[in-house]
Design an enzyme around this catalytic site. Structure first.
Site, short mmCIF file in Angstrom:
data_model
loop_
_atom_site.label_atom_id
_atom_site.label_comp_id
_atom_site.label_asym_id
_atom_site.label_seq_id
_atom_site.Cartn_x
_atom_site.Cartn_y
_atom_site.Cartn_z
N HIS A 124 -10.43 1.01 1.85
CA HIS A 124 -10.20 2.00 2.91
C HIS A 124 -11.37 1.82 3.87
CE1 HIS A 124 -8.62 5.83 4.64
NE2 HIS A 124 -9.81 5.73 5.22
N HIS A 172 -4.50 -0.84 5.84
CA HIS A 172 -4.05 -0.08 7.02
C HIS A 172 -5.00 -0.21 8.22
CE1 HIS A 172 -6.75 2.72 5.07
NE2 HIS A 172 -5.86 3.21 4.25
N HIS A 181 1.57 5.38 -1.65
CA HIS A 181 1.21 6.57 -2.43
C HIS A 181 2.47 7.18 -3.02
CE1 HIS A 181 -2.89 6.68 -0.76
NE2 HIS A 181 -2.31 6.17 0.32
N HIS A 219 0.88 -1.19 0.00
CA HIS A 219 0.00 0.00 0.00
C HIS A 219 0.91 1.23 0.00
CE1 HIS A 219 -3.78 2.23 1.48
NE2 HIS A 219 -2.84 3.15 1.32
N ASP A 227 1.54 2.54 3.55
CA ASP A 227 0.70 3.73 3.39
C ASP A 227 1.55 5.00 3.46
OD1 ASP A 227 -1.56 5.21 2.93
OD2 ASP A 227 -2.30 5.12 4.99
C1 NCD Z 1 -3.50 8.98 2.22
C2 NCD Z 1 -3.11 10.05 1.21
O1 NCD Z 1 -2.61 11.09 1.61
O2 NCD Z 1 -3.29 9.82 0.02
N1 NCD Z 1 -3.47 9.57 3.53
C3 NCD Z 1 -3.38 8.92 4.71
O3 NCD Z 1 -3.47 9.56 5.75
N2 NCD Z 1 -3.17 7.62 4.77
C4 NCD Z 1 -4.81 8.39 1.86
C5 NCD Z 1 -5.17 7.14 2.61
O4 NCD Z 1 -4.58 6.08 2.40
O5 NCD Z 1 -6.08 7.20 3.45
ZN ZN Z 2 -3.17 5.09 1.76
#
Ligand code: NCD
Ligand code: ZN
Length: 347
Positions: free
Chosen positions: A137, A175, A16, A14, A248
């Site tokens: 999510h 998560h 970003h 996971h 995450d």
């Molecule tokens: C994530 C994001 O910033 O894209 N933020 C987070 O707090 N984890 C989005 C997500 O996975 O909820």
């Molecule tokens: Zn995330």
């Protein structure tokens, strides 16, 4: 005395990476340590179709440092307009490994997410048929539900009914942050898995709020009370196949974290593996780190494990990590665990 740990190279289930200058700045942090990552599709606009996922994958590959061996595993962002045939084609292409469910309004860039699950049933039925996992999510967004209860309420009112309706649908609880999440994942059988982040093994809600508000510890789902952190630690360090690493890692520039309405996300790509070695050693479970970071995820996704290895060394002296990653989009603060870390990933 130095101590050494050799693992199969880990994957991040996971992650970003964003796009543009931010992608360019943060991708090396992940590619340095991880062989593969499940790439979250919450860009603006979101990655909904196979064509968009292919294009995004191309931008990630183009941003990789020379010589880096890193494979982005793409996901599609589920919307009420998603097309079951396109989702099936995406799975058949081999580039797309999962579809991501964001309840509308749950987190960063989730406004295109799902308001009513009934409207995406044809897509979910197709996914159940072809074995394409749904990453969830897992938080409800109803205003009446307290933010600290949103995961447990999601399990009872959304996830469990969905699994009864579509028992063949493979689901990852992304998560997880609560003992309820741990218990539900553990009891879920082969079609259910759960990712756990590095930061949720380290912080509880006091870290965010006691002694001044700490925006770099704010993420979604928000860290809960200590008993939940301990349940997550026990799950991650158990080696059980239901639980695997999804960092995450979610970069936002400091200007948007240190803000009157600060963005949610902790950026842990840089020091995750060293922090995990610390955590697993603290719990007497160094021998389970490979299962959590390198074995259980591929097993759930039906992918081969990595053949290359990672070497972690515990040094006498605390190791230093950059406080910030300087991207062309602006500085991004690296997660600070608040304790000295002696582990370090070595070449
Ligand atoms: C994530 C994001 O910033 O894209 N933020 C987070 O707090 N984890 C989005 C997500 O996975 O909820
Ligand atoms: Zn995330």
């Amino acid at each position: 005395m130095t101590q050494e740990l050799i693992l199969r190279r880990p994957d991040d289930w996971h992650l970003h990476l964003r796009d543009g200058a931010m992608l360019q700045g943060v991708l090396p942090e992940t590619a340095r340590h991880f062989a593969r990552a499940i790439i979250m599709p919450n860009l603006v606009p979101p990655v909904v179709t196979l064509a968009q996922a292919e294009a995004y994958r191309g931008r990630i590959l183009a941003a990789l440092p020379k010589g880096a061996a890193f494979e982005p595993l793409m996901t599609l962002y589920l919307t009420e307009g998603s097309d079951p045939a396109d989702v099936a084609a995406a799975a058949a292409s081999g580039l797309v490994k999962a579809v991501k469910l964001y309840p509308a309004g749950a987190t960063t860039n989730s406004h295109s997410g799902v308001r009513n699950l009934d409207n995406v049933m044809p897509v979910l039925e197709k996914m159940a048929e072809i074995g394409l996992p749904l990453c969830t999510h897992g938080e409800v967004t109803t205003a009446e539900v307290d933010i600290f209860d949103r995961e447990a309420v999601f399990i009872d009112t959304v996830l469990d009914p969905l699994r009864r309706r579509l028992p063949d649908l493979r689901i990852v609880m992304e998560h997880i942050t609560t003992e309820e999440g741990v218990a539900y994942a553990r009891a879920g059988g082969a079609n259910l898995g759960a990712t756990i982040t590095t930061h949720h093994l380290i912080i509880n809600r006091n870290h965010i709020l006691v002694g001044g508000i700490k925006p770099h510890y704010y993420c979604l789902p928000v860290a809960k009370r200590e008993k939940h952190r301990l349940a997550l630690r026990a799950a991650a360090t158990s080696g059980e196949g239901s639980f695997f690493l999804g960092t995450d890692s979610a970069p936002h520039v400091d200007a948007l974290k240190e803000h009157a309405c600060g963005c949610a996300g902790c950026f842990t790509a840089t020091n995750t593996m060293a922090l995990l070695a610390h955590v697993f050693e603290e719990d007497g479970a160094l021998d389970k780190l490979e299962a959590f970071a390198s074995l259980n995820g591929p097993a759930f996704y039906g992918l081969p494990v990595n053949e290359t290895r990672m070497r972690l060394v515990k040094h006498e002296l605390p190791q230093t990590f950059p406080e910030k990653i300087l991207t062309e989009a602006g500085p991004v603060t690296v997660f600070d665990p608040g304790f000295p870390v002696h582990w370090h990933v070595e070449p």
